[in-house]
Motif scaffolding. Sequence first.
Motif, PDB file in Angstrom:
ATOM      1  N   LEU A  33       0.829  -1.195   0.000  1.00 16.39           N
ATOM      2  CA  LEU A  33       0.000   0.000   0.000  1.00 16.39           C
ATOM      3  C   LEU A  33       0.867   1.249   0.000  1.00 16.39           C
ATOM      4  O   LEU A  33       0.503   2.258  -0.608  1.00 16.39           O
ATOM      5  CB  LEU A  33      -0.889   0.003   1.243  1.00 16.39           C
ATOM      6  CG  LEU A  33      -2.056  -0.965   1.188  1.00 16.39           C
ATOM      7  CD1 LEU A  33      -2.774  -0.983   2.515  1.00 16.39           C
ATOM      8  CD2 LEU A  33      -3.013  -0.545   0.089  1.00 16.39           C
ATOM      9  N   ILE A  36       1.867   1.949  -3.540  1.00 11.16           N
ATOM     10  CA  ILE A  36       0.722   2.473  -4.288  1.00 11.16           C
ATOM     11  C   ILE A  36       0.482   3.925  -3.918  1.00 11.16           C
ATOM     12  O   ILE A  36       0.307   4.800  -4.765  1.00 11.16           O
ATOM     13  CB  ILE A  36      -0.550   1.646  -3.987  1.00 11.16           C
ATOM     14  CG1 ILE A  36      -0.383   0.226  -4.507  1.00 11.16           C
ATOM     15  CG2 ILE A  36      -1.786   2.299  -4.608  1.00 11.16           C
ATOM     16  CD1 ILE A  36      -1.437  -0.739  -4.015  1.00 11.16           C
ATOM     17  N   THR A 433      -5.921  -5.770  -1.129  1.00  8.32           N
ATOM     18  CA  THR A 433      -5.190  -4.909  -2.064  1.00  8.32           C
ATOM     19  C   THR A 433      -5.061  -5.524  -3.449  1.00  8.32           C
ATOM     20  O   THR A 433      -5.216  -4.840  -4.462  1.00  8.32           O
ATOM     21  CB  THR A 433      -3.780  -4.623  -1.509  1.00  8.32           C
ATOM     22  OG1 THR A 433      -3.906  -4.276  -0.144  1.00  8.32           O
ATOM     23  CG2 THR A 433      -3.110  -3.512  -2.269  1.00  8.32           C
ATOM     24  N   HIS A 436      -8.508  -5.342  -5.739  1.00 14.75           N
ATOM     25  CA  HIS A 436      -9.073  -4.109  -6.277  1.00 14.75           C
ATOM     26  C   HIS A 436      -8.418  -3.772  -7.618  1.00 14.75           C
ATOM     27  O   HIS A 436      -7.244  -4.079  -7.842  1.00 14.75           O
ATOM     28  CB  HIS A 436      -8.831  -2.947  -5.308  1.00 14.75           C
ATOM     29  CG  HIS A 436      -9.587  -3.073  -4.026  1.00 14.75           C
ATOM     30  ND1 HIS A 436     -10.943  -2.870  -3.935  1.00 14.75           N
ATOM     31  CD2 HIS A 436      -9.165  -3.384  -2.777  1.00 14.75           C
ATOM     32  CE1 HIS A 436     -11.324  -3.048  -2.688  1.00 14.75           C
ATOM     33  NE2 HIS A 436     -10.271  -3.368  -1.951  1.00 14.75           N
ATOM     34  N   TYR A 440      -9.244   1.790  -9.273  1.00 13.92           N
ATOM     35  CA  TYR A 440      -9.885   2.055  -7.987  1.00 13.92           C
ATOM     36  C   TYR A 440      -8.838   2.455  -6.947  1.00 13.92           C
ATOM     37  O   TYR A 440      -9.022   3.400  -6.183  1.00 13.92           O
ATOM     38  CB  TYR A 440     -10.680   0.825  -7.537  1.00 13.92           C
ATOM     39  CG  TYR A 440     -11.430   1.058  -6.249  1.00 13.92           C
ATOM     40  CD1 TYR A 440     -12.506   1.950  -6.206  1.00 13.92           C
ATOM     41  CD2 TYR A 440     -11.069   0.407  -5.072  1.00 13.92           C
ATOM     42  CE1 TYR A 440     -13.193   2.181  -5.027  1.00 13.92           C
ATOM     43  CE2 TYR A 440     -11.751   0.627  -3.882  1.00 13.92           C
ATOM     44  CZ  TYR A 440     -12.815   1.516  -3.870  1.00 13.92           C
ATOM     45  OH  TYR A 440     -13.489   1.750  -2.700  1.00 13.92           O
ATOM     46  N   LYS A 441      -7.726   1.736  -6.944  1.00 16.62           N
ATOM     47  CA  LYS A 441      -6.675   2.052  -5.979  1.00 16.62           C
ATOM     48  C   LYS A 441      -6.124   3.455  -6.227  1.00 16.62           C
ATOM     49  O   LYS A 441      -5.832   4.195  -5.304  1.00 16.62           O
ATOM     50  CB  LYS A 441      -5.560   0.996  -6.047  1.00 16.62           C
ATOM     51  CG  LYS A 441      -5.988  -0.321  -5.419  1.00 16.62           C
ATOM     52  CD  LYS A 441      -4.875  -1.347  -5.381  1.00 16.62           C
ATOM     53  CE  LYS A 441      -4.804  -2.113  -6.667  1.00 16.62           C
ATOM     54  NZ  LYS A 441      -4.071  -3.400  -6.519  1.00 16.62           N
ATOM     55  N   CYS A 444      -8.649   5.974  -4.905  1.00 20.97           N
ATOM     56  CA  CYS A 444      -8.589   6.061  -3.442  1.00 20.97           C
ATOM     57  C   CYS A 444      -7.322   6.784  -2.999  1.00 20.97           C
ATOM     58  O   CYS A 444      -7.363   7.664  -2.133  1.00 20.97           O
ATOM     59  CB  CYS A 444      -8.630   4.670  -2.819  1.00 20.97           C
ATOM     60  SG  CYS A 444     -10.199   3.828  -3.066  1.00 20.97           S
ATOM     61  N   LEU A 492      -5.452   4.952   3.414  1.00 19.55           N
ATOM     62  CA  LEU A 492      -5.694   4.205   2.172  1.00 19.55           C
ATOM     63  C   LEU A 492      -6.083   2.769   2.498  1.00 19.55           C
ATOM     64  O   LEU A 492      -7.001   2.198   1.915  1.00 19.55           O
ATOM     65  CB  LEU A 492      -4.437   4.236   1.288  1.00 19.55           C
ATOM     66  CG  LEU A 492      -4.522   3.417   0.001  1.00 19.55           C
ATOM     67  CD1 LEU A 492      -5.658   3.905  -0.884  1.00 19.55           C
ATOM     68  CD2 LEU A 492      -3.198   3.478  -0.769  1.00 19.55           C
ATOM     69  N   ARG A 493      -5.376   2.203   3.472  1.00 18.09           N
ATOM     70  CA  ARG A 493      -5.701   0.848   3.900  1.00 18.09           C
ATOM     71  C   ARG A 493      -7.161   0.765   4.360  1.00 18.09           C
ATOM     72  O   ARG A 493      -7.904  -0.123   3.953  1.00 18.09           O
ATOM     73  CB  ARG A 493      -4.768   0.429   5.040  1.00 18.09           C
ATOM     74  CG  ARG A 493      -4.991  -0.985   5.494  1.00 18.09           C
ATOM     75  CD  ARG A 493      -4.059  -1.359   6.637  1.00 18.09           C
ATOM     76  NE  ARG A 493      -4.390  -2.697   7.099  1.00 18.09           N
ATOM     77  CZ  ARG A 493      -3.872  -3.803   6.584  1.00 18.09           C
ATOM     78  NH1 ARG A 493      -2.995  -3.729   5.610  1.00 18.09           N
ATOM     79  NH2 ARG A 493      -4.240  -4.971   7.040  1.00 18.09           N
ATOM     80  N   LEU A 496      -9.639   0.940   1.452  1.00 18.49           N
ATOM     81  CA  LEU A 496      -9.752  -0.319   0.705  1.00 18.49           C
ATOM     82  C   LEU A 496     -10.451  -1.389   1.539  1.00 18.49           C
ATOM     83  O   LEU A 496     -11.214  -2.204   1.010  1.00 18.49           O
ATOM     84  CB  LEU A 496      -8.370  -0.795   0.258  1.00 18.49           C
ATOM     85  CG  LEU A 496      -7.652   0.103  -0.757  1.00 18.49           C
ATOM     86  CD1 LEU A 496      -6.277  -0.452  -1.094  1.00 18.49           C
ATOM     87  CD2 LEU A 496      -8.473   0.276  -2.028  1.00 18.49           C
TER      88      LEU A 496
END
Length: 761
Positions: A33, A36, A433, A436, A440-441, A444, A492-493, A496
């Motif tokens: 994450l 990302i 993770t 998705h 989408y990631k 977000c 972010l975590r 998701l």
Amino acid sequence: MDLPVEEWKSYILEKWALLPKSVQVTISKAETLSDIFLHSSSLLQPEDEMFLKRLSRGYLVGKDPNAPLFYREEGNKKFQEKDYTGATVLYSKGVSHSRPNTEDTSLCYANRSAALFHLGQYETCLEDIVRAQMHGYPERLQPKMMLRKAECLVLLGRLQEASQTISDLESSFAAKPTLAASQFQILQRTLCRLKMKIQKKENLTETVSAALTKAFEDMDLREENKQISSASASVSLCTDPFKGRYLIATKDILPGELLVKEDAFVSVLNPAEVLPLHLGLESKWDTRVTNGDLYCHRCLKRSLAPVPCDGCSYAKYCSQECMQQAWDLYHNIECSLGALLLTLGVFCHVALRSTLLARFEDAGEVTRKLCGDISNKDTRLPESKNLVQTLSYDLGGESEKNGKTVETPIPGCDINGKYENNYYAVCNLLPHTENHSAEYKFLCALSISALCRQLEAASPQALMTGLTSSKLKAAMAPVLCPESSIWGVAMLRHMLQLQCNAQAITAIQQTGSKENIITDSRQVRLATGIFPVVSLLNHSCSPNTSMSFVSTVATVRASQHIGKGQEILHCYGPHESRMGVAERQQKLRSQYFFDCTCPACQHGKHRTTAEPRWEAFCCCSCRALIQGDEVLSCGNASCTESVSRDHLVSRLQDLQQQVGIARKLLRNGKLERAIQQLLGCQHDAESFLSAEHSVVGEIEDDLAQAYAALGDWQKSAAHLQKSLRVVEVRHGPSSVEMGHELFKLAQIFFNGTHHHLKSSC
Ligand SMILES: [Zn+2]
Ligand SMILES: [Zn+2]
Ligand SMILES: [Zn+2]
Ligand SMILES: [Zn+2]
């Protein structure tokens, strides 16, 4: 509502599409994450932030000094029409826009107290009188309000206080006689009369709901589980590599037994149908009532007389205490971000609030891990990158394992194996993770990093205030350090995680206003929350439990006998009574990333009989019913049409979305546009759904409502009759549902006749 507003979503997706292939690949392939987040947030440009700011400006969340007068006057109109509930809500809106300790505030409270008096809510009326005085109610208007106070006290049977209030008034008049003595005689007479029938004059509904709440509070878990907080001793936590974590019965459980009673770790009131201003609102100030006006933004209790935040017009609470608690816990940070949070959606908001609440957990695993890892494992000062990895590893460990730390046997449990409703457990919910989509990631991550930049603009010092332990302060300092972006990774975590772990908090609500002839009660989604213990339950399309809510507390009860050793299951939404097996499977796969193998699905897959008519599809060319499993073919022998089930299911989903848009228009009183939209839906439905499909019935029902609201009784009745046919096919001619529909039809005919008579006179 969960996700950011459409404009921002499509803006970001366009930005994604324009990225060089290599950058897209880097983000798609990123495993952690933090990678990302770092890759994505480096792409956030000032013009993106400007665009987001422009969108946010559509939400009026600040205090507008001109609004209180407007709302007070609108409220007075309702008051004159004897619509005291409507008046109360408008006065509340006036209060929300007033600055503390101004005449505006005190006048709104005073007027609201009058409306509450008429509603029989005497306790609340007294509270508002106190509030009006606190904010400087003008001397010249005092007598009227004091009379109301005395009346309330009499009605509540608090006679001593009533007499005191009256004698205070009398003496103040002796000092400066401005009011006629006759007024007092009237009051004295009222007093005598009322004294005789004080008993049990309290507002009935208040008493009943208070009693219900009390009864609910008394119903505690019979024996608390030693391993899992908020759960009964009849269940136990297990884990296996395929299913992950799940709960089983440790003894025979009877129907109705309370299994979990858990307060949300975090919850955010859903902003209901608050439309941004630029979407065609006639007036600058909105007079419509939403859940945000009726429910406490912290505890979700329903309140007609909320107190607003001192700093914004958006947040409202059932009491001063709730306001203070919300402020101390999270609203001190969120207050200035109201518009941005509405633009970015509920998931983003829940993600932020979770991390803000995490600041207050001392002595928990998070502290231990953070302090331990920061001080012991790495002696050198952690650089941001390193710390990010530590955090993303420790908070769930989805990145590479190094085997250095001792793993507890079940993720989310502390060293003693206890699972609790805390931030550590929240962090251990799966973010999925890898499941998705990259877009989408990216969406977000950019939304979160835009939020982070706004938070950085606010003083980081403010974020540290209120932290309980100095140890925790030390631990959180790097987390909140603007450079580190660890905070962003944590958010972010959460964002998701929410797709699979968000729990809708619901309430039963009456729909339809007084002007609307058709009223109905339905379950509405009040808020979105995270419940770490409830999240341990796996899904079944025919679950053995049912869930309900009071305030932010969820209770899970056995809905049937559960044998010792059986798994405790609840339904994530796609229940077998509401959806066909293919639609359920599709929904569970796309939202929760698994193939459901519950008995209902197993059974449904091998079903040889055709699906019921209220779930059936029809041929697009000849309109005969089409049947089959993966591929459906036309039942008409002379037609060769065939189509994949996936295609039909996705068309059905599109259609349902369109119907949703129509309903929103309907609720907002945009009747003509709602009808246009519904007629479009009806046209679409005819081309692939059976005439008795439940969605067809819903569209007809909505059309009936829309025409009824326009006063076109004939059209309304025609559509309701079509919807009636679907209800009859589905539920049977003697069902409750059928009775309900017939009642609506009778209402329409009655109104039609009534209307007809009136116009012919
Ligand atoms: Zn509250
Ligand atoms: Zn505020
Ligand atoms: Zn299933
Ligand atoms: Zn055909």
